[in-house]
Scaffold this motif. Structure first.
Motif, PDB file in Angstrom:
ATOM      1  N   LYS A   1    -111.580 -46.440 -65.644  1.00  0.00           N
ATOM      2  CA  LYS A   1    -110.698 -45.697 -66.533  1.00  0.00           C
ATOM      3  C   LYS A   1    -109.498 -46.575 -66.915  1.00  0.00           C
ATOM      4  CE  LYS A   1    -113.366 -42.164 -65.811  1.00  0.00           C
ATOM      5  NZ  LYS A   1    -114.374 -41.768 -66.828  1.00  0.00           N
ATOM      6  N   PHE A   2    -109.260 -46.697 -68.220  1.00  0.00           N
ATOM      7  CA  PHE A   2    -108.203 -47.572 -68.706  1.00  0.00           C
ATOM      8  C   PHE A   2    -106.975 -46.813 -69.213  1.00  0.00           C
ATOM      9  CE2 PHE A   2    -111.542 -50.542 -68.323  1.00  0.00           C
ATOM     10  CZ  PHE A   2    -111.002 -51.822 -68.348  1.00  0.00           C
ATOM     11  N   TYR A   3    -106.907 -45.515 -68.958  1.00  0.00           N
ATOM     12  CA  TYR A   3    -105.739 -44.771 -69.434  1.00  0.00           C
ATOM     13  C   TYR A   3    -104.710 -44.619 -68.301  1.00  0.00           C
ATOM     14  CZ  TYR A   3    -108.427 -40.951 -67.265  1.00  0.00           C
ATOM     15  OH  TYR A   3    -109.152 -40.176 -66.400  1.00  0.00           O
ATOM     16  N   ASN A   4    -103.469 -44.360 -68.687  1.00  0.00           N
ATOM     17  CA  ASN A   4    -102.345 -44.192 -67.753  1.00  0.00           C
ATOM     18  C   ASN A   4    -102.077 -45.438 -66.904  1.00  0.00           C
ATOM     19  OD1 ASN A   4    -101.826 -41.549 -68.585  1.00  0.00           O
ATOM     20  ND2 ASN A   4    -103.261 -40.683 -67.090  1.00  0.00           N
ATOM     21  N   LEU A   5    -102.425 -46.603 -67.437  1.00  0.00           N
ATOM     22  CA  LEU A   5    -102.113 -47.847 -66.734  1.00  0.00           C
ATOM     23  C   LEU A   5    -100.718 -48.323 -67.151  1.00  0.00           C
ATOM     24  CD1 LEU A   5    -105.532 -49.704 -67.032  1.00  0.00           C
ATOM     25  CD2 LEU A   5    -104.572 -48.619 -65.003  1.00  0.00           C
ATOM     26  N   PRO A   6     -99.995 -49.002 -66.261  1.00  0.00           N
ATOM     27  CA  PRO A   6     -98.630 -49.429 -66.588  1.00  0.00           C
ATOM     28  C   PRO A   6     -98.590 -50.462 -67.712  1.00  0.00           C
ATOM     29  CG  PRO A   6     -99.342 -50.384 -64.505  1.00  0.00           C
ATOM     30  CD  PRO A   6    -100.384 -49.386 -64.891  1.00  0.00           C
ATOM     31  N   THR A   7     -97.520 -50.431 -68.484  1.00  0.00           N
ATOM     32  CA  THR A   7     -97.306 -51.406 -69.558  1.00  0.00           C
ATOM     33  C   THR A   7     -96.218 -52.411 -69.195  1.00  0.00           C
ATOM     34  OG1 THR A   7     -95.728 -49.915 -70.646  1.00  0.00           O
ATOM     35  CG2 THR A   7     -98.052 -49.776 -71.326  1.00  0.00           C
ATOM     36  N   GLU A   8     -95.498 -52.152 -68.111  1.00  0.00           N
ATOM     37  CA  GLU A   8     -94.509 -53.089 -67.609  1.00  0.00           C
ATOM     38  C   GLU A   8     -94.457 -53.006 -66.089  1.00  0.00           C
ATOM     39  OE1 GLU A   8     -90.742 -52.043 -69.314  1.00  0.00           O
ATOM     40  OE2 GLU A   8     -90.432 -50.368 -67.925  1.00  0.00           O
TER      41      GLU A   8
ATOM     42  N   ASP B   1     -90.158 -63.510 -47.924  1.00  0.00           N
ATOM     43  CA  ASP B   1     -89.366 -62.318 -48.216  1.00  0.00           C
ATOM     44  C   ASP B   1     -89.022 -62.271 -49.705  1.00  0.00           C
ATOM     45  OD1 ASP B   1     -89.260 -61.320 -45.572  1.00  0.00           O
ATOM     46  OD2 ASP B   1     -87.764 -62.832 -45.068  1.00  0.00           O
ATOM     47  N   ILE B   2     -88.814 -61.056 -50.222  1.00  0.00           N
ATOM     48  CA  ILE B   2     -88.629 -60.870 -51.659  1.00  0.00           C
ATOM     49  C   ILE B   2     -87.431 -59.991 -51.969  1.00  0.00           C
ATOM     50  CG2 ILE B   2     -91.078 -61.173 -52.219  1.00  0.00           C
ATOM     51  CD1 ILE B   2     -91.277 -58.096 -52.338  1.00  0.00           C
ATOM     52  N   GLU B   3     -87.009 -60.039 -53.234  1.00  0.00           N
ATOM     53  CA  GLU B   3     -86.007 -59.125 -53.773  1.00  0.00           C
ATOM     54  C   GLU B   3     -86.349 -58.862 -55.234  1.00  0.00           C
ATOM     55  OE1 GLU B   3     -82.238 -61.021 -53.461  1.00  0.00           O
ATOM     56  OE2 GLU B   3     -82.823 -62.791 -54.623  1.00  0.00           O
ATOM     57  N   GLU B   4     -85.924 -57.723 -55.758  1.00  0.00           N
ATOM     58  CA  GLU B   4     -86.216 -57.396 -57.153  1.00  0.00           C
ATOM     59  C   GLU B   4     -85.571 -58.411 -58.086  1.00  0.00           C
ATOM     60  OE1 GLU B   4     -85.141 -53.414 -58.134  1.00  0.00           O
ATOM     61  OE2 GLU B   4     -86.852 -52.530 -57.098  1.00  0.00           O
ATOM     62  N   TYR B   5     -86.302 -58.774 -59.151  1.00  0.00           N
ATOM     63  CA  TYR B   5     -85.774 -59.718 -60.138  1.00  0.00           C
ATOM     64  C   TYR B   5     -85.571 -59.030 -61.485  1.00  0.00           C
ATOM     65  CZ  TYR B   5     -85.328 -63.872 -63.073  1.00  0.00           C
ATOM     66  OH  TYR B   5     -84.884 -64.798 -63.972  1.00  0.00           O
ATOM     67  N   LYS B   6     -86.643 -58.714 -62.181  1.00  0.00           N
ATOM     68  CA  LYS B   6     -86.520 -57.979 -63.446  1.00  0.00           C
ATOM     69  C   LYS B   6     -87.883 -57.452 -63.877  1.00  0.00           C
ATOM     70  CE  LYS B   6     -87.007 -61.947 -66.577  1.00  0.00           C
ATOM     71  NZ  LYS B   6     -86.323 -62.740 -67.616  1.00  0.00           N
ATOM     72  N   LYS B   7     -87.852 -56.461 -64.755  1.00  0.00           N
ATOM     73  CA  LYS B   7     -89.091 -55.912 -65.292  1.00  0.00           C
ATOM     74  C   LYS B   7     -89.568 -56.754 -66.469  1.00  0.00           C
ATOM     75  CE  LYS B   7     -89.049 -51.073 -63.886  1.00  0.00           C
ATOM     76  NZ  LYS B   7     -89.156 -49.669 -64.341  1.00  0.00           N
ATOM     77  N   VAL B   8     -90.888 -56.859 -66.598  1.00  0.00           N
ATOM     78  CA  VAL B   8     -91.490 -57.620 -67.697  1.00  0.00           C
ATOM     79  C   VAL B   8     -92.588 -56.793 -68.334  1.00  0.00           C
ATOM     80  CG1 VAL B   8     -91.003 -59.857 -66.653  1.00  0.00           C
ATOM     81  CG2 VAL B   8     -93.162 -58.714 -66.144  1.00  0.00           C
ATOM     82  N   LYS B   9     -92.915 -57.120 -69.579  1.00  0.00           N
ATOM     83  CA  LYS B   9     -94.025 -56.464 -70.258  1.00  0.00           C
ATOM     84  C   LYS B   9     -95.344 -57.083 -69.794  1.00  0.00           C
ATOM     85  CE  LYS B   9     -91.538 -55.003 -74.405  1.00  0.00           C
ATOM     86  NZ  LYS B   9     -91.475 -55.056 -75.891  1.00  0.00           N
ATOM     87  N   LEU B  10     -96.383 -56.267 -69.772  1.00  0.00           N
ATOM     88  CA  LEU B  10     -97.683 -56.705 -69.302  1.00  0.00           C
ATOM     89  C   LEU B  10     -98.681 -56.818 -70.449  1.00  0.00           C
ATOM     90  CD1 LEU B  10     -98.011 -54.285 -66.240  1.00  0.00           C
ATOM     91  CD2 LEU B  10     -97.108 -56.617 -66.231  1.00  0.00           C
ATOM     92  N   ILE B  11     -99.624 -57.720 -70.312  1.00  0.00           N
ATOM     93  CA  ILE B  11    -100.757 -57.697 -71.228  1.00  0.00           C
ATOM     94  C   ILE B  11    -101.571 -56.447 -70.884  1.00  0.00           C
ATOM     95  CG2 ILE B  11    -100.835 -60.206 -71.436  1.00  0.00           C
ATOM     96  CD1 ILE B  11    -103.330 -60.149 -69.610  1.00  0.00           C
ATOM     97  N   SER B  12    -102.271 -55.916 -71.837  1.00  0.00           N
ATOM     98  CA  SER B  12    -103.063 -54.717 -71.573  1.00  0.00           C
ATOM     99  C   SER B  12    -104.247 -55.061 -70.676  1.00  0.00           C
ATOM    100  CB  SER B  12    -103.562 -54.115 -72.881  1.00  0.00           C
ATOM    101  OG  SER B  12    -104.505 -54.984 -73.491  1.00  0.00           O
TER     102      SER B  12
END
Length: 314
Positions: free
Chosen positions: A61-68, A229-240
């Motif tokens: 199923k390819f619906y409701n997938l994140p775009t970022e 270890d990690i920390e939040e950086y920034k949101k990015v747009k995703l390829i579909s």
């Protein structure tokens, strides 16, 4: 003012402004085209054998997938007291530094042989403790615990010593063994308990894991902290996901499908993350990837599961 000089100065100024505008526009276009070049290409291993050229049946199923998605930044270790970690395993010796690998190693010997070792990576904060005598030289283990017992022992140890990380929820147990069941000399030497991380419900693929080795009578004979270890950086747009799927069809993605597959069905697609094995300088970010899971049918009619991984940043 001389009219001729005024006209020449005006012409020069117009030329200068035109050049300046071209530079500004070029920089703007460059910044847009190279916005995501700050994220180095992921080093996702490609298959050792050629991927079969087949038509995939799609039931996922390819619906409701994140775009970022959030990109995370790896945190470089700062002033880590690795001696205190080594002491939790009873190692009190002086560390030797190896500049070629940027690691500190503590070894303790008995009768001229290394019995215990502790290794710490300066660049990543990864470390491992090994009881080398029990892990590599004990061919007659006693009372190696069951998978469930090994898991319980591992979790209790990690929590007691302060090594447990809530991100590491998924767990599996793998036997380390010798011999063969067909020749009736098969032995379970110890159990490796693997803990894999997730972030906001999304699994992390690659090298990220904690491994606890449990041997005779439930003794801890090895611990590996293999993650950064990690920390939040920034949101990015995703390829579909649809665009990522095209890379799989064109055999441009990492795919562990059986090379003898004659047909295959992709029945699941989801977003995950990938942690490379390199240093933070080589791969500064934990990046999102699309994962496609499915089942393949080979020439002889057998069925094998597979998954394919595609970098997801647009």
């Amino acid at each position: 003012m001389n009219i001729r000089n005024f006209k020449e100065n005006k012409k020069t100024m117009l030329v200068f402004l035109s050049i300046l505008c071209l530079i500004v526009i070029s920089l703007a276009i460059y910044s847009v085209l190279n916005f995501n070049r700050e994220f180095p290409p992921l080093k996702i291993p490609m298959p050792g054998q050629e991927t079969p050229n087949i038509d995939y049946k799609i039931t996922a199923k390819f619906y409701n997938l994140p775009t970022e998605a959030m990109v995370y930044k790896f945190k470089k270790p700062q002033n880590i007291d690795f001696y205190s970690i080594a002491k939790k395993f009873g190692l009190n010796g002086k560390a030797e530094y190896y500049p070629e690998t940027k690691t500190y190693v503590i070894k303790e010997e008995v009768d001229g042989k290394v019995k215990y070792s502790f290794t710490y990576e300066v660049e990543t904060g990864r470390w491992e403790y090994i009881n080398e005598e029990e892990m590599y030289l004990n061919y007659n283990p006693v009372n190696v615990p069951s998978d469930e017992e090994a898991k319980k022992i591992a979790i209790e140890f990690l929590k007691k010593e302060g090594f447990y990380n809530d991100r590491f929820s998924y767990c599996t147990v793998v036997e380390a063994s010798s011999g063969d069941k067909l020749t009736n000399d098969y032995k379970v030497l110890y159990k490796d308990v693997y803990f894999y991380p997730s972030i906001n419900g999304k699994p992390v693929y690659g090298v990220s894991r904690i491994v606890v080795s449990v041997g005779s009578n439930g003794k801890i004979i090895g611990v590996r902290k293999w993650y950064k270890d990690i920390e939040e950086y920034k949101k990015v747009k995703l390829i579909s996901a649809e665009k990522a799927l095209e890379k799989i069809k064109k055999r441009e993605a990492s795919n562990n499908i059986n090379p003898r597959a004659k047909s295959a069905t992709i029945n699941k697609v989801f977003l995950a993350y990938w942690e490379d094995a390199g240093t933070i300088e080589e791969q500064p970010y934990l990046q999102p990837v699309w994962v496609f899971c499915g089942e393949a049918i080979t020439e002889d009619g057998s069925r094998d599961t597979f998954d394919a991984v595609v970098p997801a940043i647009e």
